[in-house]
Design an enzyme around this catalytic site. Sequence first.
Site, PDB file in Angstrom:
ATOM      1  N   ILE A  27       0.818  -1.215   0.000  1.00 45.20           N
ATOM      2  CA  ILE A  27       0.000   0.000   0.000  1.00 45.20           C
ATOM      3  C   ILE A  27       0.850   1.264   0.000  1.00 45.20           C
ATOM      4  O   ILE A  27       0.384   2.329  -0.383  1.00 45.20           O
ATOM      5  CB  ILE A  27      -0.977  -0.017   1.194  1.00 45.20           C
ATOM      6  CG1 ILE A  27      -1.892  -1.237   1.091  1.00 45.20           C
ATOM      7  CG2 ILE A  27      -1.811   1.245   1.254  1.00 45.20           C
ATOM      8  CD1 ILE A  27      -2.672  -1.332  -0.208  1.00 45.20           C
ATOM      9  N   HIS A  40      -2.274  -4.397  11.259  1.00 44.19           N
ATOM     10  CA  HIS A  40      -2.307  -3.879  12.627  1.00 44.19           C
ATOM     11  C   HIS A  40      -2.123  -4.989  13.660  1.00 44.19           C
ATOM     12  O   HIS A  40      -2.210  -4.737  14.860  1.00 44.19           O
ATOM     13  CB  HIS A  40      -3.609  -3.128  12.870  1.00 44.19           C
ATOM     14  CG  HIS A  40      -3.770  -1.953  11.957  1.00 44.19           C
ATOM     15  ND1 HIS A  40      -2.982  -0.839  12.039  1.00 44.19           N
ATOM     16  CD2 HIS A  40      -4.612  -1.729  10.910  1.00 44.19           C
ATOM     17  CE1 HIS A  40      -3.328   0.030  11.092  1.00 44.19           C
ATOM     18  NE2 HIS A  40      -4.309  -0.491  10.404  1.00 44.19           N
TER      19      HIS A  40
END
Length: 764
Positions: free
Chosen positions: A424, A688
């Site tokens: 990303i 995460h």
Amino acid sequence: MSVKTSTIGYPRIGPNREMKKALEEYWAGKSSKEALIAVAKQVEESAWKAQADAGVDFVALDGTCYDQMLDHCTYLGLLPPRFQELSGLDQYFAAARGHPPAITALDMSKLMDSNYHYLVPELTADSAPQPNWAPFLDAVRRGQATVGKDKACPMLIGPVTFTVLSRGDFDRSTVIQRLLPAYQSVLVELAKLGVPEVQFHEPVLALSAASLYQADVELAYKSLTGSVPIHLVVPYDDVAPEVYPWLVALPVHAIGLDFCGVPGAPHGNATCQLIAKNGFPADKRLGVGVIDGRSPWADDGTAIKVVAALRKLLGPNQAMTVQSSTSLQHVPIDVNLEKELPSDVKARLAFAQQKLGEMVAVKEAVSAQLSAGAGDLNLSTYTGAPSAGPTAKSIPADFFKRPAPFAERRPQQPQFHAFPTTTIGSFPQTPAIRRARLQFKKGTISEIEYRERIGSEIGYSIGAQEALGLDVLVHGEPERTDMVEYFGMKLKGYSFTQHAWVQSYGSRYVRPPLITGDVSRLGPMTVHEFELAQSMTNRAYVKGMLTGAVTCINWSFPRKDITRSEQAYQIALALREEIADLEKAGCRIIQVDDPAIREGLPLKTNRQAAYLEWAAASFRLSTGVATSACQIVTHLCYSDFEEILGAIDALDADVLTIENSRSGDEMVKALATYGYSRDIGPGVYDVHSPVVPSVESMASKARAYVAAGIDVSKIWLNPDCGLKTRRWEEVLPSLRNMVSAAKLVREEMAAGGKSQVKGVKGAH
């Protein structure tokens, strides 16, 4: 009856980010559970004391180790079964971050239309609470010891909001009825402690759908009324006209309303108009949320005018509290920590600590009748809406579209084998990067030496990606502290803080820049890093990396004097110049991240179309300058995007990458059902979480995308989001497994007789 003051939430991070440091040391095994809890208590108690010392009458006992919704999952005993093998902080943080080897975390989503991420409860038809309020009650006792019994007010997420913001297959009314005895039990205990009132936060009552919850709300608060006076808080927006009459008729002691709304929203806020038309019950206290909880800009005198006008309308015997429109967790703590802001900018600011002073000042002025003439504000017409601007009207219509439709563009753009891989954008922000940035800031290394160190980090990222076998590379963004702040520093019209941190989630804090004037581009912003990265590899494609205009608005503190759309178009024109320069430099793939589009969606459905129209238009204004041969990528994450699929389509991006790993492929299925025709890169693993995903787990994701109906030739494999918060020790094996997963599904596809897929070519 006198006017009082109340807080409804306060920053939970500590003035020097004490909670972030304590959490990360604990997760790294460098400190104990006892040390973490001690810091958490100290941060909470200091915040409570600051509010009391400022003269606030009712202090909301805010505080959390990670997230208040997660806290309520533990208080109510409603964590999913996969966490039950764990206990204590291990269980708590497993729900927040996952737990090796294979326990996945709760999903995250944006709270209402803010930039705060909450952990989404998972409920089923069989969900039944097993409450344990002991930690909550302990915090209340500490609050009472810190600020006194007459000031300490516990905060709870209301049962309706808890269920509406949850996910799963369950009947909301049934689950609410199961929750009520648990809430009743804690109210009994709070009565024993002698609290003056308890706040129940029900922000979902500001949604357009609030009328659908009326029966549940009425049942809940009829059931909960009695033990302790209830202050029902409805933040984040005005309530709908059809909701207001039954809301103010609820059997509660006080109702706190938002009088500010979203800074820069063209519609302003209609709460004053609702009260002017319908009145307010004389037997209830009105919480006047007139101090802006979302914006760092100081009150310009409007607050006292609104409160004085309400006193004039409702009479001097109407009980009122002056409070913020939302929790103050959305603004930084103390503007006095800022030593480098221009004095003219600093004078216009009020952070959480200063907003306490504003509340008290309004209360004192109104109580002492020092607001002569202020009550002349016309409540029946007042909304506080900002003015529009001239930018949109001056832009040619053809600036808002690409030179050709997607079907014509795609054959001209880079071509790859099935399931191409990429990331990303960001890679780990290592201690070496942070050290170099600090040394450059302090002047202990030169700009040339700093650029050399950043270049070295870019070289490492490029080399790592080549070795891993990724198809499209990124430079890793070592030069960027934040995806919005970085661009703001290269644009005219922005100002920056040193200590103005706000919590995005858990230990992730951001420092939103301030939009202080008209925005324009000062010069190239990313071209140097792209050219450097591309020169380091023989691979054909390194992505250019930009942040979209809407995200720059939603993740900054925007101006309040002009509309958000005006500010977005100004930023979009600056990005348009950057995209043109990147393409001139040879960049064939440019990613324009706009993850905050969904979070800016107005809570009222009748206001959403106008927002989505200018949000999508600002994206196209940025990217319309790209040639058909240039592939435009965008990225969306950690929001519920299913309801804005039309607007996502209207972005006209060539590749859409999305957060997906925690959400059970809902977005992928929704895109397939919608008939989305462009390339899609659903996240195959959760960035995460410290858990390294297996090859098979990611391969199964890819198979699921095909099964959902996504064209094989248009599927990309990538992580959920950027990797800046992870360590290289986690990133390298995760990406290696992702590349292996892509290879595995390609081989499976070939073995099944589908080795030639229309429109898919080799990458090299």
